[in-house]
Design an enzyme around this catalytic site. Structure first.
Site, mmCIF file in Angstrom:
data_model
loop_
_atom_site.group_PDB
_atom_site.id
_atom_site.type_symbol
_atom_site.label_atom_id
_atom_site.label_comp_id
_atom_site.label_asym_id
_atom_site.label_seq_id
_atom_site.Cartn_x
_atom_site.Cartn_y
_atom_site.Cartn_z
ATOM 1 N N ARG A 87 0.733 1.039 -27.495
ATOM 2 C CA ARG A 87 -0.211 1.020 -28.607
ATOM 3 C C ARG A 87 -1.112 2.250 -28.546
ATOM 4 O O ARG A 87 -1.589 2.635 -27.485
ATOM 5 C CB ARG A 87 -1.061 -0.262 -28.564
ATOM 6 C CG ARG A 87 -0.355 -1.435 -29.237
ATOM 7 C CD ARG A 87 -1.256 -2.635 -29.387
ATOM 8 N NE ARG A 87 -1.430 -3.339 -28.151
ATOM 9 C CZ ARG A 87 -2.543 -3.332 -27.430
ATOM 10 N NH1 ARG A 87 -3.607 -2.667 -27.833
ATOM 11 N NH2 ARG A 87 -2.616 -3.991 -26.307
ATOM 12 N N GLY A 222 6.682 -1.126 -31.014
ATOM 13 C CA GLY A 222 6.398 -2.408 -31.647
ATOM 14 C C GLY A 222 4.918 -2.718 -31.856
ATOM 15 O O GLY A 222 4.530 -3.232 -32.899
ATOM 16 N N CYS A 273 -1.314 -8.264 -18.057
ATOM 17 C CA CYS A 273 -2.120 -8.857 -16.982
ATOM 18 C C CYS A 273 -1.698 -10.289 -16.676
ATOM 19 O O CYS A 273 -2.511 -11.106 -16.251
ATOM 20 C CB CYS A 273 -3.598 -8.814 -17.335
ATOM 21 S SG CYS A 273 -4.243 -7.146 -17.391
ATOM 22 N N GLY A 274 -0.448 -10.609 -16.935
ATOM 23 C CA GLY A 274 0.062 -11.906 -16.490
ATOM 24 C C GLY A 274 0.071 -12.993 -17.546
ATOM 25 O O GLY A 274 0.266 -14.165 -17.224
ATOM 26 N N SER A 277 3.795 -14.240 -18.004
ATOM 27 C CA SER A 277 4.304 -14.937 -16.814
ATOM 28 C C SER A 277 3.555 -16.244 -16.573
ATOM 29 O O SER A 277 4.111 -17.191 -16.039
ATOM 30 C CB SER A 277 4.273 -14.029 -15.586
ATOM 31 O OG SER A 277 2.962 -13.698 -15.267
ATOM 32 N N ARG A 388 10.296 -3.412 -23.079
ATOM 33 C CA ARG A 388 10.132 -4.799 -23.542
ATOM 34 C C ARG A 388 11.463 -5.451 -23.895
ATOM 35 O O ARG A 388 12.470 -4.774 -24.109
ATOM 36 C CB ARG A 388 9.237 -4.804 -24.780
ATOM 37 C CG ARG A 388 7.871 -4.160 -24.533
ATOM 38 C CD ARG A 388 6.749 -5.040 -24.892
ATOM 39 N NE ARG A 388 5.480 -4.544 -24.366
ATOM 40 C CZ ARG A 388 4.409 -5.315 -24.243
ATOM 41 N NH1 ARG A 388 4.453 -6.587 -24.566
ATOM 42 N NH2 ARG A 388 3.285 -4.826 -23.769
HETATM 43 C C1 SPV Z 1 0.133 -6.231 -26.007
HETATM 44 O O1 SPV Z 1 0.120 -5.028 -25.696
HETATM 45 O O2 SPV Z 1 -0.853 -6.969 -25.900
HETATM 46 C C2 SPV Z 1 1.374 -6.835 -26.497
HETATM 47 C C3 SPV Z 1 2.418 -5.970 -26.969
HETATM 48 O O3 SPV Z 1 1.460 -8.034 -26.579
HETATM 49 S S1 SPV Z 1 1.925 -5.129 -28.374
HETATM 50 O O4 SPV Z 1 2.832 -5.516 -29.423
HETATM 51 O O5 SPV Z 1 2.037 -3.723 -28.040
HETATM 52 O O6 SPV Z 1 0.573 -5.487 -28.714
#
Ligand code: SPV
Ligand code: MN
Length: 626
Positions: A87, A222, A273-274, A277, A388
């Site tokens: 991002r 994405g 940060c988990g 998971s 990803r």
């Molecule tokens: C994040 O970065 O918090 C994600 C993937 O879940 S994104 O689509 O890049 O936001």
């Protein structure tokens, strides 16, 4: 007929025009026609909820070369450009008009100037290309949570990803009638070379809050392009603020207690940060791993997953640590891999997959071999750290049965977690709702990761793990959170967790699977079935309870020394953090509610008093049962 409809009639073939016309929504026609006029696509494909339309998008992703097939059936891969792997915070901005006050923490640009700029990049951006028009429903369909959204994109990869991640919503638009109340998302990859966006200097994600519209261009990653994800989250936070509910960067999961009881948790963790998971912890059930809407319905907090798929970080997904997702990624299923390594045999590999590193292949840097360096002399890992996978939640064996429930699930607990190497204990319960929102959610800090462009490991303020997406003043956002459940009889319990605490020697004090124990402890706390120790900052577990839970759920010993090191109060660090947070709110967050300062100051005074009598480090055994 106005010019919008005339243009649509001229540019769309009969079949596609009919699909759009069936929705009979003038605001929709305007949005689509304006975008066609601006981007000038060669053709337009309108996607309904029909299987054949969705299959067409999937096929186009392969035909266009944006995705390529892998050896296993249904598996494809996609690459984003070398400098387009996360991002882009710096170029994501709110378009503000004179009447809007967003506060200094939000990145903004004048509306006229911003629109002019992004329009100039989108002008004729789709010449000779196909524009996909896709309809989705954020949240379950037929639900008080539903928000219809329309995506226009010239990327079949984006359109295909969204199919895995969101509930299709053509029928929701039919129900919407002529209402303008829907989200609008326009994306173009911009100029491509070897299938990747080249003009990343002109990468822009501009958000028009007043018109519920987001423009994204010269990017493919994405998080910058899948409009239903973080672009819509930003729109939803503002809508939620106006309507009295919450749009959060949260997982939703069911945690099992004694006798098969299921207690639903939401959890906010910054990117990487988990969060995924945690949502996937073996033995529990997942509803969602990224974005949740929360509403009060019949006096209770209820939550839904906005999405129905996962765009998850693939790094460190291996058979041992993530058996459920590993199974999906290694069997025939519809899966898009992005920015992984692909060998000559069309097998995907990624960092931390537990397999032997292959001799070479292709990745986001083109041909790759072990030791390859980029132009800056940095070694290129076999896959990007933010690589990803995209899958339907339905593929998972641990999917919770309530995923599509229109009323969502009742929330028993909310968990806030950050990446914190030196301050917070692994799990801690707040005293009450307001204390939890303020000292756990609104006080969250986290060290930066590969999920955003820029330097990693820098501690940043991240209220509710949502700071990248908050589209109203931070003060108002915190106030909304406080008010949301303050007056309810059944309030969710609020916890803070930290999976990343390090010891004196710099190594992590916990392993990944320990979070299973924290979840079980929290579940018992929600039902008042386990005691706790009372510190000035909240309730922490008693040694004997953790010893028992470690044994029961992980079959492990839990030495007393480990407990002491993990749960000692590090008062110097804790106080320094509290001062940092107070300063941020005082100096840069207008509209901060007074109660935030009152709660922080009262806690700080309690901690200072303790520090005077005990010093900087206090063993958990020094605290009374509470
Ligand atoms: C994040 O970065 O918090 C994600 C993937 O879940 S994104 O689509 O890049 O936001
Ligand atoms: Mn996320």
């Amino acid at each position: 007929m106005g010019w919008h409809e005339e243009l649509l009639k001229r540019k769309l073939d009969r079949d596609n025009y009919r699909k759009l016309a069936r929705l009979a929504n003038p605001s929709l026609y305007h949005f689509v026609a304006d975008a066609i006029k601006l981007c000038n696509p060669g053709s337009v494909f309108v996607t309904t909820d029909a299987d054949e339309d969705v299959a067409y998008v999937r096929r186009r992703a392969l035909e266009s070369g944006e995705e390529k097939s892998l050896a296993l059936e249904g598996h494809t891969y996609h690459f984003d450009g070398y400098h387009d792997q996360a991002r882009d915070r710096a170029n994501t901005k709110y378009l503000v008009s004179a009447s809007m006050e967003l506060g200094a923490r939000l990145s903004a640009i004048g509306k006229e100037e911003g629109l002019k700029e992004v329009h100039s990049y989108l002008q004729d951006a789709m010449v000779g290309r196909e524009m996909f028009v896709r309809f989705f429903c954020l949240g379950p369909r037929n639900s008080p949570f539903s928000i219809p959204a329309v995506q226009l994109t010239d990327s079949s990869y984006v359109a295909h990803s969204e199919d895995l991640l969101y509930r299709s919503g053509y029928e929701e638009f039919r129900k919407l009638g002529d209402s303008p109340d829907f989200f609008r998302l326009l994306h173009s990859q911009g100029e491509l070379k070897d299938d990747v966006s080249v003009n990343t200097d002109k990468r822009r994600i501009y958000i028009d809050l007043e018109n519920n519209t987001v423009y994204s261009t010269n990017t493919q990653y994405g998080g910058n392009t899948i409009g239903l994800k973080k672009l819509s989250l930003r729109l939803a936070i503002r809508k939620a603020s106006e309507e009295g509910w919450l749009a959060e960067h949260m997982l939703v999961m069911g945690v099992r207690g004694p006798g098969g009881r299921v207690t639903y948790f939401t959890g906010a963790f910054p990117s990487a940060c988990g969060k995924t998971s945690t949502a996937m912890v073996p033995g529990e059930t997942i509803l969602g791993d990224d974005i949740a809407y929360l509403r009060v319905i019949d006096g209770k907090v209820r939550a839904v997953n906005v999405e129905c798929g996962i765009f998850g970080i693939i790094r460190d997904v291996n058979a041992q640590d993530d058996p459920v997702i590993w199974e999906v990624l290694t069997a025939p299923a519809e899966v898009i891999f992005s920015n992984v390594l692909v060998t000559e045999e069309d097998i995907p590999f990624w960092l931390g997959d537990g397999r032997e590193v292959p001799a070479g292949g292709i990745n986001h840097s083109a041909k790759w071999w072990p030791g390859k360096q980029d132009e800056a002399g940095n070694e290129i890992p076999l896959s990007h750290r933010n690589a990803r996978y995209t899958v339907w939640l339905e593929e998972l064996s641990n999917l919770d049965p309530h995923l599509h429930d229109p009323l969502g699930v009742e929330v028993g607990a909310i968990v806030y977690g950050g990446r914190d190497s030196d301050t917070s204990v692994p799990v801690e319960q707040s005293f009450d709702w307001v204390h939890g929102i303020i000292t756990k959610g609104a006080s969250l800090e986290s060290e930066t990761t590969a999920a955003t462009l820029g330097k990693k490991g820098v501690r940043q303020f991240s209220p509710m793990s949502n700071s990248d997406f908050i589209s109203i003043s931070f003060g108002r956002y915190v106030q909304n959170n406080i008010r949301f459940a303050e007056k309810l009889d059944h309030k969710p319990f609020i916890f803070g967790v930290n999976y990343f605490l390090k010891g004196q020697d710099g190594s992590y004090l916990n392993v990944m699977e320990d979070k299973r124990v924290w979840l079980k402890w929290m579940e018992l706390r929600v039902h008042g079935e386990v005691g706790a120790l009372r510190t000035p900052a909240g309730f922490i577990p008693r040694y004997q309870d953790l010893q028992h839970l470690f044994h029961e759920h992980l079959g492990k010993e839990y030495p007393e020394e480990a407990y002491v090191e993990q749960f000692a109060l590090r008062l110097d660090k804790k106080l320094a953090k509290m001062l940092r947070i107070e300063k941020i709110y005082r100096e840069s967050v207008p509209e901060t509610p007074a109660v935030l300062f009152a709660v922080l100051q009262a806690q700080r005074q309690r901690l200072e008093a303790l520090q005077k009598s005990k010093g900087d480090w206090v063993s958990p055994f020094d605290f009374p049962e509470g």
